[in-house]
Every structure is written in structure tokens, then in C-alpha cells.
Design a protein around this motif. Sequence first.
Motif, short mmCIF file in Angstrom:
data_model
loop_
_atom_site.label_atom_id
_atom_site.label_comp_id
_atom_site.label_asym_id
_atom_site.label_seq_id
_atom_site.Cartn_x
_atom_site.Cartn_y
_atom_site.Cartn_z
N ARG A 106 0.84 -1.21 0.00
CA ARG A 106 0.00 0.00 0.00
C ARG A 106 0.87 1.26 0.00
N PRO A 107 0.59 2.22 -0.90
CA PRO A 107 1.44 3.43 -0.92
C PRO A 107 1.36 4.22 0.39
N ARG A 108 2.46 4.88 0.72
CA ARG A 108 2.52 5.59 2.00
C ARG A 108 1.56 6.77 2.05
N SER A 109 1.29 7.37 0.89
CA SER A 109 0.40 8.54 0.87
C SER A 109 -1.07 8.17 1.03
N LEU A 110 -1.37 6.87 1.06
CA LEU A 110 -2.75 6.42 1.27
C LEU A 110 -2.86 5.93 2.71
N ARG A 140 -5.68 5.31 -5.05
CA ARG A 140 -4.43 4.57 -4.89
C ARG A 140 -3.40 5.00 -5.93
N LEU A 141 -3.85 5.18 -7.18
CA LEU A 141 -2.93 5.60 -8.24
C LEU A 141 -2.32 6.96 -7.92
N ALA A 153 -1.95 8.27 -4.94
CA ALA A 153 -1.03 8.09 -3.80
C ALA A 153 0.29 7.48 -4.27
N GLU A 154 0.22 6.49 -5.16
CA GLU A 154 1.45 5.87 -5.68
C GLU A 154 2.30 6.91 -6.41
N LEU A 155 1.65 7.74 -7.23
CA LEU A 155 2.38 8.75 -7.99
C LEU A 155 3.01 9.80 -7.09
N LEU A 156 2.29 10.22 -6.06
CA LEU A 156 2.85 11.21 -5.14
C LEU A 156 4.08 10.65 -4.44
N ASP A 157 4.03 9.36 -4.09
CA ASP A 157 5.20 8.70 -3.48
C ASP A 157 6.35 8.64 -4.47
N GLU A 158 6.03 8.17 -5.69
CA GLU A 158 7.11 7.96 -6.68
C GLU A 158 7.73 9.27 -7.14
N MET A 159 6.91 10.32 -7.25
CA MET A 159 7.43 11.60 -7.75
C MET A 159 7.94 12.50 -6.62
N GLY A 160 7.84 12.02 -5.38
CA GLY A 160 8.32 12.80 -4.24
C GLY A 160 7.53 14.08 -4.02
N LEU A 161 6.23 14.03 -4.29
CA LEU A 161 5.42 15.24 -4.21
C LEU A 161 4.49 15.27 -2.99
N ARG A 162 4.67 14.30 -2.09
CA ARG A 162 3.72 14.19 -0.98
C ARG A 162 3.69 15.46 -0.13
N ASP A 163 4.85 16.06 0.09
CA ASP A 163 4.90 17.25 0.95
C ASP A 163 4.39 18.50 0.26
N SER A 164 4.46 18.53 -1.08
CA SER A 164 4.10 19.78 -1.76
C SER A 164 2.71 19.72 -2.39
N ALA A 165 2.07 18.55 -2.37
CA ALA A 165 0.78 18.43 -3.05
C ALA A 165 -0.36 19.01 -2.22
N ILE A 166 -1.26 19.71 -2.89
CA ILE A 166 -2.49 20.19 -2.25
C ILE A 166 -3.65 19.75 -3.14
N ILE A 203 -5.17 -3.66 -0.47
CA ILE A 203 -4.91 -4.52 0.69
C ILE A 203 -4.09 -5.74 0.31
N ILE A 204 -3.51 -5.74 -0.89
CA ILE A 204 -2.72 -6.89 -1.33
C ILE A 204 -1.25 -6.51 -1.36
N GLU A 205 -0.44 -7.31 -0.66
CA GLU A 205 1.02 -7.14 -0.74
C GLU A 205 1.57 -8.23 -1.64
N VAL A 206 2.54 -7.89 -2.48
CA VAL A 206 3.09 -8.84 -3.44
C VAL A 206 4.56 -9.11 -3.13
N TYR A 207 4.91 -10.39 -3.11
CA TYR A 207 6.30 -10.81 -2.86
C TYR A 207 6.78 -11.62 -4.07
N ARG A 208 8.06 -11.49 -4.38
CA ARG A 208 8.60 -12.22 -5.53
C ARG A 208 10.06 -12.58 -5.25
N ASP A 209 10.51 -13.69 -5.85
CA ASP A 209 11.92 -14.09 -5.68
C ASP A 209 12.86 -13.13 -6.40
#
Lengths: 246, 69
Positions: free
Chosen positions: A7-11, A29-30, A32-45, B63-69
Motif C-alpha cells: 500500500r502506498p505511503r500517501s494512502l 491509490r494511483l 497516492a502511488e504517484l505522489l510517493d514515486e514523484m516525491g510530491l507528498r509534501d508539496s501536493a495540495i 490490501i494486497i502485498e506482493v512478494y517475488r523471488d
Amino acid sequence: MKKVYQRPRSLRDVPMHYCPGCGHSIIHRLIAELLDEMGLRDSAICVPPAGCAVLAYYYLDIDMVEAPHGRATAVATGIKRVRPDNLVFSYQGDGDLAAIGTAEALHTANRGENITVIFVNNAVYGMTGGQMAPTTLAGMKTTTTPAGRKPKSEGPPIRVCELLSGLANTVYLERTAVNSPANVIKTKKAIRKAFSVQQKKAGFSLVEILSPCPTNWRMDTVASCTWIDEVMAREFPLGVIKEVPC
Amino acid sequence: MQGKILIHHDKCKGCRFCMTFCPKGCIRVSAKLNAKGYAYAECDPDKPCTGCGTCALMCPEAIIEVYRD
């Protein structure tokens, strides 16, 4: 074994109130994933809407400013003008953006404000119980059009991307869906592109996302995904509607 | 390639997206209900999970975590 996805940290780790199979939670979720990956969590409004996604501020762990119904793009304009270095995006449904907020959305796009709009189109008013929205398809049954929407009296569905593409200051408009793994990947790519357009200070970007609403469509979750491909995507063709090189 | 997934059953709403889109058919509906009253998704131990992550990509509840070798 190595953990490759979690689960992304921003969610936030709280249960979401959305119905089973709702597209909103995939889109949250998408983002949140993008904000994590792009490092925008602190600057996003984010400016959430009135509608099903009104409680987005409980789920996305970023700064949020709630707007009155339909006024998300106007509020986002103000925030972006005083804080031009922050990533400002509104998250709106079709009732919010295409009905009560048409004026605000149209004029924000026309002014070419440097914001991103995430526009979730599920062809129906979700939170209030499935009434006809401006994006409801012709012939589609809702609680206010029990015999199906008649284009002669209620008008045909509004295609927001095509409508805004005629405005000179819009930079990036794309329509995607979240009904299959391929489309979810494309949606993530589109939102990433829209955020990067804003980071380059190029102007107004909007991603329209066709999202399943099994509860108000009176379908099971998997049938609603198929319905997007077979019916909805014909009325709302997927793809990049407008892209100005920047 | 070998993989495995961990589904947080208590948060599942039983939308069945994961099992519909799993290319190997590794996920099934549980016989029991969770605390929310939904028949949740669970991993079928007899099927070969490759850890491709398609289920996690489609899971609305994340709610799904994925693990891989």
C-alpha cells in the motif's frame, strides 16, 4: 522473497467507505502511488469535491482544502496563484465538474490556470442515489430517468474533454478508464503526465477517468468493467484528446 | 518465477477484481465471511502464483502485498 508491492505511503491505512468495485478507490491509490514515486507528498495540495469522493481527505495523506459543490477548480486557482510552487490538483466527479461546476471548470481551463484536474466520470450521481448526471448515456436508466435518458428532452451526454479541447489555453487532456489492468496502467501514466505538465508550468491539464459504479448501474462488479469497454467507451472514446508539446 | 501474495482479509469487500484479472487463477472466494460480512478473496495454495502483481494493481482497497523471488 522480496516485497515488490505494498500500500502506498500517501494512502492512509483506514477503511474506505466506497462500495465494492468502485473506481474511486483505485484512482485514490494511483494518485497516492504517484505522489510517493514523484516525491510530491509534501508539496501536493488536493481540492476534493462534493460527491462520493468528498471524504478523500480521510484517505490521501496530503494537504486538502474542501471546496463547495462544483467550485473545486476555482478554489484550486486561488491556491495555485498564492502557492505557485506547490502541486495543486482538484479531484472531481461528473456531477461536480460537469453539472454544478461547469462554469468554474470551463473558465479555469480558458484562463489556462496551471493546475491539474482529475475528473472521475461514472455517468451517474453516485452519493445522492443514482440520479441522471450530464454524462449519463442516452437510453441509460437512472432514478430520475426511469425510462432511459432521452437526448431530445434531456440532451446528449456532455463530453468534457472534447468541450475543453476547443479552448486555446488547455495543454493536456486525456480520457482513460480503470476497468482493466491495462487501462489502470494507462491511467497512472496519464496522471503522471498531467502532473509533469503542471511541474513544467505549462498550463491546464485534465485527466477524465471512466470509472465503474456497480451500485448505481445495478450491475455486478465485473459486469460493470465489461460495460465500460462495450458501451461507455463508445460514447466517451479513450485516448489523448489534446496535447500541446511543452 | 515464484511469488506470493498476502491479502488482508479483514479489509476485503469481495469485489472479485483480483480473481477476475489474475492471469493464473490463483485467487478464489472464501467459504467464510469476514467481520464486515463479505465473502473475501483468498489465495489458492494449489495454484502457482508468479507474483506478477495484477491483483494488487486492480485491488480497490489496496490490501494486497506482493512478494517475488
